[in-house]
Design an enzyme around this catalytic site. Structure first.
Site, mmCIF file in Angstrom:
data_model
loop_
_atom_site.group_PDB
_atom_site.id
_atom_site.type_symbol
_atom_site.label_atom_id
_atom_site.label_comp_id
_atom_site.label_asym_id
_atom_site.label_seq_id
_atom_site.Cartn_x
_atom_site.Cartn_y
_atom_site.Cartn_z
ATOM 1 N N ARG A 192 0.811 -0.992 0.024
ATOM 2 C CA ARG A 192 -0.050 -0.082 -0.032
ATOM 3 C C ARG A 192 0.952 1.272 0.046
ATOM 4 N NH1 ARG A 192 -1.720 3.554 3.833
ATOM 5 N NH2 ARG A 192 -3.727 4.596 3.784
ATOM 6 N N LEU A 193 1.039 1.952 -1.098
ATOM 7 C CA LEU A 193 1.831 3.057 -1.337
ATOM 8 C C LEU A 193 0.806 4.406 -0.282
ATOM 9 C CD1 LEU A 193 2.963 3.057 -4.920
ATOM 10 C CD2 LEU A 193 3.923 2.051 -2.806
ATOM 11 N N ASP A 194 1.558 4.763 0.521
ATOM 12 C CA ASP A 194 0.726 5.514 1.800
ATOM 13 C C ASP A 194 1.250 6.880 1.234
ATOM 14 O OD1 ASP A 194 -0.526 6.344 4.412
ATOM 15 O OD2 ASP A 194 1.551 6.959 4.626
ATOM 16 N N GLU A 234 -2.658 4.584 -2.569
ATOM 17 C CA GLU A 234 -3.586 5.216 -1.642
ATOM 18 C C GLU A 234 -3.620 6.885 -1.919
ATOM 19 O OE1 GLU A 234 -4.531 7.650 2.179
ATOM 20 O OE2 GLU A 234 -2.497 7.380 1.403
ATOM 21 N N TYR A 343 -10.179 16.612 4.931
ATOM 22 C CA TYR A 343 -11.212 16.077 4.018
ATOM 23 C C TYR A 343 -11.971 15.016 4.444
ATOM 24 C CZ TYR A 343 -6.871 13.339 2.818
ATOM 25 O OH TYR A 343 -5.691 12.573 3.364
#
Length: 495
Positions: A192-194, A234, A343
């Site tokens: 998961r590319l944070d 992500e 957001y």
């Protein structure tokens, strides 16, 4: 053979019925045997209890020894598809590289690894600074004093303990390569590319999802693929941006789905959801809840482009969540709590629906029938309520949805009718028919979602007026029906 398309779990190692990797592995392979095809292990690096619950690693290639070792993760990966976070944007201010920078300044071998204000902008008063997109209410530069007394403004997109990396430098590229290498050696299959959308900074831009960012994500995904890894990107952004990202990587999150499902159930109108499902990326992972909040930007307008919901619909959505949670989400959202994103709404998904079991079960059924691989957050799996006490203790908004569940509480919640019903729904979703073809239709009173694979099909018909749903499965010429209200009653009667 790992079940690629089955439902996956998202969890912290130490917050879901145990405190170690070994205990979690036992729970997943015995207590919940066959339920989840994979697990997203939220940051397990040293330390797990930094300023951002592990997303500010001191050592990204080291497992926190309170949880276990790499060997434990490798063992878990023999039976489950393991996803791990690759935190590409930053590292801890306590990391060895950054403390070396503080001690030696520009003479440090690690100086090029970190971004400063002056490495991007020519002037501290540059008007370009005001163009930078801010995900949080805090400043995006933090002043640090070097050993020689020099004060340097380092780039800190999220918190002052998370120092942004120059991913375009040789040191930055070597750092990311070291993480990929360790992952590939320890049975991790998904990354998961944070916070990848913030990785590239260029003066004169908003420093978010630039063309160079797309190129960076694509190059990183290609390198991961060479090592046998897949990347899940992500990004919280306008839905059209999400569609474009999906074309250039292995997979993206369908972050528009949670607010659209809530909107559908709140208004009894599925038209916005239907519109999205007609164009949404198919190479996606679906979620209703994660360790973060419920994203709003993903359905809103941006730079003159209309959103999937208009401003009035979004306002109604957010206000309804606040009302359903009896105001608890309001205490954890926006400027009401520190370390929060601007957001999103911070609330458990169960509380966002007023703890109504049927609405929650219908929401999960819709998620499971949407295109993509479904993930279920541990607090959502156990139908957890907002953790107000943890919020009061930490004053971190997102902690309202990050409870610590010990084994006793885990066992207690497994007996809840809603958890039993959700478990049944997960086992149903782990069906090969969901690798077939998808169609969706909606009218004033219903939402129909259908999967077809050769002669088999599965269909979900949601009664929007009564918030109930029926599932039909035709497999091997045998037809089965499941009414969600009847499913709930069957478990309620056993309590």
């Amino acid at each position: 053979m790992l079940a690629k398309n089955n439902v996956q779990l998202i969890t912290y190692v130490d917050r879901f019925g145990g405190s170690t990797l070994d205990e979690l592995n036992t729970l997943l392979t015995k207590d919940l045997k066959g339920l989840f095809g994979g697990v997203h292990l939220l940051p397990f690096y040293y330390p797990i209890d930094g300023a951002d619950a592990g997303f500010d690693p001191i050592d990204h290639t080291s497992v926190d020894n309170r949880l276990g070792r790499w060997a434990d993760i490798s063992q878990m990966g023999e039976k489950l598809e393991i996803m791990a976070d690759m935190i590409v944007n930053h590292m801890s201010a306590q990391s060895k590289p950054f403390t070396d920078v503080l001690a030696h300044g520009k003479a440090s071998q690690y100086w090029p690894l970190f971004l400063t204000r002056d490495s991007v902008f020519d002037d501290e008063n540059s008007p370009d600074i005001d163009k930078v997109f801010r995900p949080r209410p805090t400043k995006f530069f933090s002043d640090f004093t070097l050993k020689d007394g020099t004060e340097v403004p380092f780039w800190t997109t999220f918190t002052s303990n998370q120092i942004d990396i120059d991913v375009e430098s040789k040191q930055g590229k070597d750092y990311l390569e070291s993480i990929l290498t360790v992952f590939s050696q320890n049975n991790i299959k998904l990354i998961r590319l944070d916070a990848a959308g913030y990785a590239i900074k260029k003066a004169g831009t908003n420093c978010f999802m630039l063309e160079q960012t797309f190129e960076f994500i694509q190059a990183l995904s290609e390198r991961a693929s060479e090592l046998g890894l897949e990347c899940l990107v992500e990004i919280h952004s306008h839905y059209q941006t999400q569609i474009e990202i999906a074309k250039r990587c292995d997979a993206v999150y369908d972050f528009a789905l949670p607010p659209l499902i809530l909107h559908t159930l709140f208004t009894r109108d599925a038209s916005a959801l239907k519109k999205w499902l007609a164009i949404s990326p198919r190479n996606c992972y679906t979620v209703l809840d994660t360790h973060d909040g419920i994203g709003i930007v993903d359905v809103g307008a941006s730079d003159g482009k209309p959103g999937l919901l208009n401003n009035d619909e979004i306002d109604n959505l957010v206000e309804t969540i606040h009302q359903n949670s009896l105001g608890e989400s309001r205490k954890a959202t926006g400027n009401a709590a520190s370390n929060v994103d601007l957001y999103q709404v911070n609330c458990t998904f169960y509380d966002s629906l007023g703890r109504d079991d049927m609405s929650y079960l219908v929401a999960r059924a819709i998620q499971f029938f949407c295109p993509g691989i479904p993930q279920v957050y541990y607090a959502g799996f156990l139908a957890c309520e907002n953790d107000i006490e943890l919020l009061k203790k930490t004053k971190v908004g997102r902690d309202i949805n990050r409870p610590y569940i010990n084994k006793e509480e885990f066992d207690r919640r497994l007996k809840f009718p809603i958890v039993k019903a959700l478990t049944s729904l997960i086992r149903f979703r782990n069906n090969d028919v969901f690798t077939g073809d998808f169609i969706c239709s909606a009218n004033n009173n219903s939402l129909i979602m259908r999967w077809t694979k050769e002669t088999d099909h599965a269909q979900l018909t949601v009664d929007l007026e009564n918030l109930d749903a029926k599932i039909e499965l035709n497999q091997n010429n045998k037809i089965q029906y499941m009414q969600l209200s009847s499913l709930m009653r069957s478990f309620e009667n056993k309590v």
